[in-house]
Scaffold this active site. Structure first.
Site, mmCIF file in Angstrom:
data_model
loop_
_atom_site.group_PDB
_atom_site.id
_atom_site.type_symbol
_atom_site.label_atom_id
_atom_site.label_comp_id
_atom_site.label_asym_id
_atom_site.label_seq_id
_atom_site.Cartn_x
_atom_site.Cartn_y
_atom_site.Cartn_z
ATOM 1 N N ASP A 101 35.605 18.188 7.289
ATOM 2 C CA ASP A 101 36.082 18.786 8.537
ATOM 3 C C ASP A 101 36.843 17.874 9.492
ATOM 4 O O ASP A 101 37.388 18.362 10.469
ATOM 5 C CB ASP A 101 34.911 19.434 9.290
ATOM 6 C CG ASP A 101 35.363 20.573 10.192
ATOM 7 O OD1 ASP A 101 36.436 21.150 9.932
ATOM 8 O OD2 ASP A 101 34.648 20.892 11.157
ATOM 9 N N ASP A 139 28.071 21.168 12.717
ATOM 10 C CA ASP A 139 28.699 20.371 13.770
ATOM 11 C C ASP A 139 27.656 20.025 14.836
ATOM 12 O O ASP A 139 27.080 20.934 15.433
ATOM 13 C CB ASP A 139 29.834 21.149 14.431
ATOM 14 C CG ASP A 139 30.981 21.414 13.483
ATOM 15 O OD1 ASP A 139 31.507 20.444 12.944
ATOM 16 O OD2 ASP A 139 31.330 22.597 13.286
#
Length: 1078
Positions: free
Chosen positions: A283, A171
């Site tokens: 995700d 991320d």
């Protein structure tokens, strides 16, 4: 992830650089300008301005002369129509119009698209929702599924092919910042990758986020770069998707989705020569139908998704529909089909990817070997693979593989092997690769197991599926289903719907949209400036180094589209000393624009002149510092401007003597109770009255709005051409969170029941402002202030309501503030929301689902309709929206939550800011019935565009003596068809990262139209051309030397077209072209 200051700095700076550079360049280019008319009075003014610069010591004398000249203009060219605004017999203002005829001409064939039949698919997600019970029955070891069985001999004739795909999801900002993640973990993943993959050619890996990859590459030495390039070229490392980030798919606008994809692909092309073939999205919290379309247009053939409602996964698994062709709802053939793989289980981590039993799969995550800081929650740890246990371990793992394969239609199995920020230690590389290779070697050397297992990349897997089915990559395998629709809202377990994050941190969501508009404007102006400089032979003198600022802005805004980051931006109002200023207005819309422009000034003696010296009507209004107190130092000056498409227009602002063209707003304060002292400040008087229950009204030439005398909130809308007053009532409500263990947080919306009406002890102060250019009602409540404004101008700007709701809920705990529109429209259980500002998705209210399941992302608009009316709410920031009853639309405005919702963030939502949520509201009358596939009208598209691409005002000091005066810049030679949206005009990179190439990317989107709503005058000439557009004559003063169709991310090219060719776009099509302009 918190927004970096550099995003704001780059966003603003690059726009200013582009504008000023453009002017600098234009001042050195001689262009024919028959459209610039200079009156004798204007010439005299220019001379006086020059004299002012030379004789500053005689400033007072010069100012007196200037005022005298301006008085002459008040009896000469005072306005485009030659007379002042006036009040009609019914009290409404009549505004002089410039008299230019405008027309709307939509070709009948351009209306047929919306009337066609819907896509022929096996799976339509609205139908799937109708079918499912959403009962959440315990499925055993696969808790959200069912027991899977098989016959041992099923693979005797065709062995099972197992493709284990190692990955690490990184991320770019979540719990840590982007830089912190990179320094702590991500750089080590890359450094290990270069060494560990090279140790064995059988090892494979995939990577997605180019933002991290580029940062590592720029710091790596030439040997590491060459080693990484070798791994990619050999097929050991695959770049999947290749965007700057793994983008969010709910809140993000399609401009930003495309822009970050281009940025990633351009970097890959320049540095590695890599062309991604497969999409990887494990995700994002739900999946949009826009994504497969964009990937298809970028020349990819396959994609993977993960976060889908567990009941849908269970249904698709039971029907072996986890792999399908994802088709756009408007596509009646198969041109938009994208092969999609849906992961079947709870998560993308190792316990939920090898098969249905996480207790067993966790035993094959070798990072969790005893002694590691990570263990298995099921209390059975992994065991290192040895000669003594390999047979038993291989049998256990193969059982999971076989069970998982029963959910798919081929005997080819995908098994992801990774998790967040995995493989950052050399030990893990050894643990995973050594142990799995022993298992693979054992399986592959025992024919009786009927399996072939290997490490693989994502495209290795997809190619094997295509080969097993005898079809070319990207082609539909026989008997595989076709699906249309999307996968919102996402629930990962029980009634835990991830519908809260659609609204979380709205301040940043708004900021993001503003910066996107500024970036697009800067891209367009920069590309035009470079092209004009090239034509004038000034290419070497033009500051092409500014290109690096554009690149920084692209990448910072690209980072913000990450699925854990998109939370927005806003601009601050700046008070300008308008003693003597030029005001440059930029219109970022591809159509001419007639609109009201409001600027803050520090003098009530403001006068506005056009470039050719005409004085414009100005509505002077107070700037309020509280509900009942106006500022004595700052004022609002509003004037009507007609701006060229994608162009710049110049206005002159003076602080000078009073003028009949400056008209003061009439202000009434409706005060609850008596005793408050209200007084105006010269020259803006204020009237006051005690609140009563009688409704009151404001009106323009197009609309009459009714408001509640008690609440001061909107009650009704009546269009001038419609005798019927339509109930459109605004209400404010609050949601709490449930008292049990599971509560609302940043991701989840878990309310404590139905919303409760917002209430406060005292009635609100309500301000009613009326004038020739706009009228507005401002209702002041404790936690919000709502402004409803209508503009008294012809065309798009005057046909809808401009609504701003200023929120401040920082003193609240576990509260969510909602705005509900209540109408008499018979919409039933159906409403419509947009996906990424690109397309419309029908929604339906189901009694079997909990309240929070009915909220959907609204990046741009939502509407309800019946046989008579359509009511559309447009938004300038992504928020969550629903329709919980017929005739209603409800939007969550802000959320303040004191606890984490146990989804990994580790904190609540307690960093709220004072936030302005901006909307437009449009009531349209239907002229024919709507179809299942719904599209906005032409007026609707334009309304959304003007909301999200506001006019940008740039105040400038007068130019010095000897510098040519500024002038209007109208870059388009003709009118763009009004069903075309110029998505971007983007300078293409060169080998030098700090300068552009001679080429420009033109991205166009042809809009899908619903012509079944009554036509309205848009305020400019609007025609459609059945998708035809000539590029060679599009840009004024520039020649077209190359016209080459490209893939959406500019990586793949087609043969160039002849320069005089017309291009053709189908409705809803997005296309990209490489241009050379000079």
């Amino acid at each position: 992830m918190k927004l970096k200051k550099q995003v704001t700095v780059c966003g603003g700076a690059i726009f200013c650089v582009a504008v000023f550079s453009l002017y600098l360049m234009l001042d050195r280019i001689t262009l024919p300008s028959p459209w610039f008319f200079q009156s004798q009075i204007s010439v005299l003014q220019n001379r006086i301005e020059q004299l002012e610069q030379l004789l500053e010591e005689n400033h007072q004398i010069i100012s007196h002369i200037k005022d005298s000249v301006l008085e002459l203009t008040d009896t000469g060219a005072i306005s485009p129509s030659g007379h002042l605004p006036f009040r009609s017999a019914n009290g409404s203002w009549v505004l002089p119009f410039d008299g230019r005829p405008t027309f709307l001409s939509v070709q009948p064939l351009d209306c047929q698209f919306a009337l066609g039949r819907r896509s022929q698919t096996d799976l339509q997600m609205l139908d799937v929702y109708s079918l499912l019970s959403f009962d959440n029955v315990d499925g055993g070891v696969w808790k959200q599924g069912f027991e899977i069985t098989y016959e041992p001999n099923e693979w005797d004739d065709e062995p099972l092919q197992v493709f284990v795909v190692p990955h690490s999801h990184n991320d770019p900002g979540w719990i840590k910042t982007f830089d912190k993640y990179y320094n702590d973990q991500t750089q080590h993943i890359f450094n290990n990758m270069v060494v560990k993959l090279a140790e064995d050619p059988r090892r494979k890996f995939i990577w997605s986020e180019i933002s991290f990859f580029a940062k590592w590459w720029e710091s790596a030495d030439v040997h590491k770069q060459e080693a990484m390039r070798k791994l990619i070229l050999s097929g050991q490392l695959e770049i999947v998707t290749g965007g700057w980030v793994m983008t969010d798919e709910a809140n993000v606008h399609y401009f930003a989705m495309i822009d970050q994809l281009i940025e990633g692909h351009q970097w890959l092309e320049k540095n590695l020569g890599v062309t991604p073939r497969s999409g990887w999205a494990v995700d994002p919290f739900g999946h949009s139908a826009t994504m497969p379309y964009l990937l298809k247009r970028a020349n990819m053939s396959s994609m993977l998704i993960q976060r889908v409602h567990y009941s849908i996964k269970k249904h698709f698994a039971a029907t072996r529909s986890l792999e399908f062709m994802w088709r756009q709802a408007w596509d009646i053939e198969s041109g938009t089909d994208m092969f999609c793989h849906m992961m079947p289980f709870y998560s993308y981590d190792v316990p939920h990817t090898c098969g249905p039993d996480p207790k067993i799969c966790c035993q094959f995550d070798f990072k969790r070997l005893p002694g590691s800081r990570v263990n298995c929650p099921w209390k059975v740890p992994p065991r290192a693979i040895t000669d003594a246990n390999v047979a038993e371990r291989a049998g256990v793992l193969l059982d999971q593989y076989r069970k998982k394969s029963k959910l798919f239609r081929s005997k080819v199995l995908l098994v992801p092997l990774g998790d967040d920020f995995r493989y950052d230690k050399p030990l893990e590389w050894d643990q995973q690769y050594f142990n799995y290779q022993k298992l693979f070697d054992y399986m592959n050397s025992h024919p009786e197991m009927h399996v072939k297992a290997q490490f693989a990349t994502l495209t290795d897997y997809f190619n094997a599926v295509y080969k097993a089915n005898g079809v070319a990559p990207g082609t539909r395998p026989p008997d595989y289903p076709v699906l249309s629709g999307d996968f919102f809202a996402y629930a990962d377990r029980e009634d835990h719907y991830w519908s809260g994050y659609y609204t979380s941190r709205p301040f940043y969501k708004n900021l993001d949209r503003v910066l996107e508009s500024h970036l697009r404007g800067a891209e367009i102006l920069y590309s035009l400036a470079v092209a004009h400089a090239r034509r004038a032979g000034l290419e070497g003198r033009y500051p092409v180094s500014d290109y690096s600022l554009l690149t920084d802005a692209r990448r910072n805004i690209g980072l913000f589209q990450h699925h854990d980051a998109i939370t927005g931006t806003a601009k601050e109002a700046v008070v300008i000393d308008y003693g003597n200023r030029y005001l440059v207005l930029f219109n970022p819309v591809e159509q001419e624009r007639l609109c009201v422009v409001t600027v803050l000034v520090n003098s009530a003696r403001v006068r506005v002149l056009t470039e050719d010296g005409q004085t414009l009507p100005v509505q002077l209004s107070a700037q309020w510092v509280s509900a009942v107190e106006m500022s004595g130092e700052v004022y609002q000056a509003s004037f009507m401007a007609r701006l060229p498409a994608l162009g710049l227009a110049v206005f002159h602002l003076y602080d000078s003597a009073d003028s009949p063209m400056t008209l003061r707003s009439d202000t009434l304060l409706r005060i609850p109770g008596r005793g408050q002292s209200i007084r105006g400040l010269d020259p803006l008087p204020v009237r006051s009255q005690t609140v009563d229950a009688q409704p009151f009204y404001i009106q323009s030439q197009s609309l009459t709005l009714g408001f509640s005398g008690t609440t001061g909130l909107l009650e009704s809308i009546r269009r001038k051409d419609d005798p019927q007053e339509v109930r459109v009532q605004i209400q404010f409500l609050t949601y709490g969170t449930r008292p049990s263990k599971d509560k609302s947080g940043a991701y989840l919306f878990l309310p404590d029941g139905n919303a409760k009406p917002y209430s406060q002890r005292e009635a609100p102060v309500v301000r009613v402002v009326e004038g020739p250019l706009f009228a507005e009602v401002v209702a002041h409540y404790q936690h919000f202030q709502q402004t409803v404004r209508i503009h008294n101008v012809p065309g798009v700007d005057g046909l809808s309501l401009d609504i701003t709701t200023m929120l401040d809920i920082r003193d609240q705990n576990n509260k969510e503030l909602a705005m509900r529109l209540v109408t008499d429209i018979q919409s039933g259980d159906t409403f419509y929301t947009d996906l990424n500002g690109f397309q419309i998705q029908p929604r339906r209210y189901f009694q079997k689902l909990p309240l929070q399941a009915h909220f959907y992302p609204m990046p741009a608009m939502a509407y309800i309709q019946d046989s008579q009316y359509r009511l559309t709410l447009y938004t300038a920031q992504a928020l969550g929206v629903s329709s919980l009853a017929s005739g209603q639309l409800e939007v969550i405005l802000d959320r303040r939550l004191m606890q984490d919702d146990n989804r990994g963030l580790g904190q609540g939502l307690k960093d709220n800011k004072r936030t302005a949520n901006r909307f437009r509201l449009l009531l349209e009358r239907r002229s024919s019935s709507g179809k299942v596939i719904s599209f906005p009208s032409l007026l609707s598209h334009m309304t959304s565009t003007i909301l999200n691409h506001e006019v940008l005002a740039l105040p400038l000091l007068p130019w010095k003596h000897g510098v040519p005066p500024m002038r209007t810049f109208a870059p388009l030679a003709g009118t763009l068809p009004c069903d075309f949206h110029l998505l971007n005009l983007r300078s293409i990179q060169s080998l030098d990262a700090h300068s552009p190439s001679p080429y420009t990317a033109l991205l166009l989107h042809r809009l899908g139209l619903d012509c079944g709503l009554e036509d309205q005058n848009p305020g400019f000439n609007c025609t459609t051309t059945q998708g035809q557009l000539s590029i060679s004559g599009l840009f004024r003063g520039l020649d077209l030397q190359l016209l080459q169709p490209m893939s959406l991310s500019l990586m793949h090219s087609q043969p160039p077209l002849s320069n005089d060719s017309s291009i053709n776009l189908e409705p809803m099509e997005i296309s990209a072209y490489k241009l050379k302009l000079c």
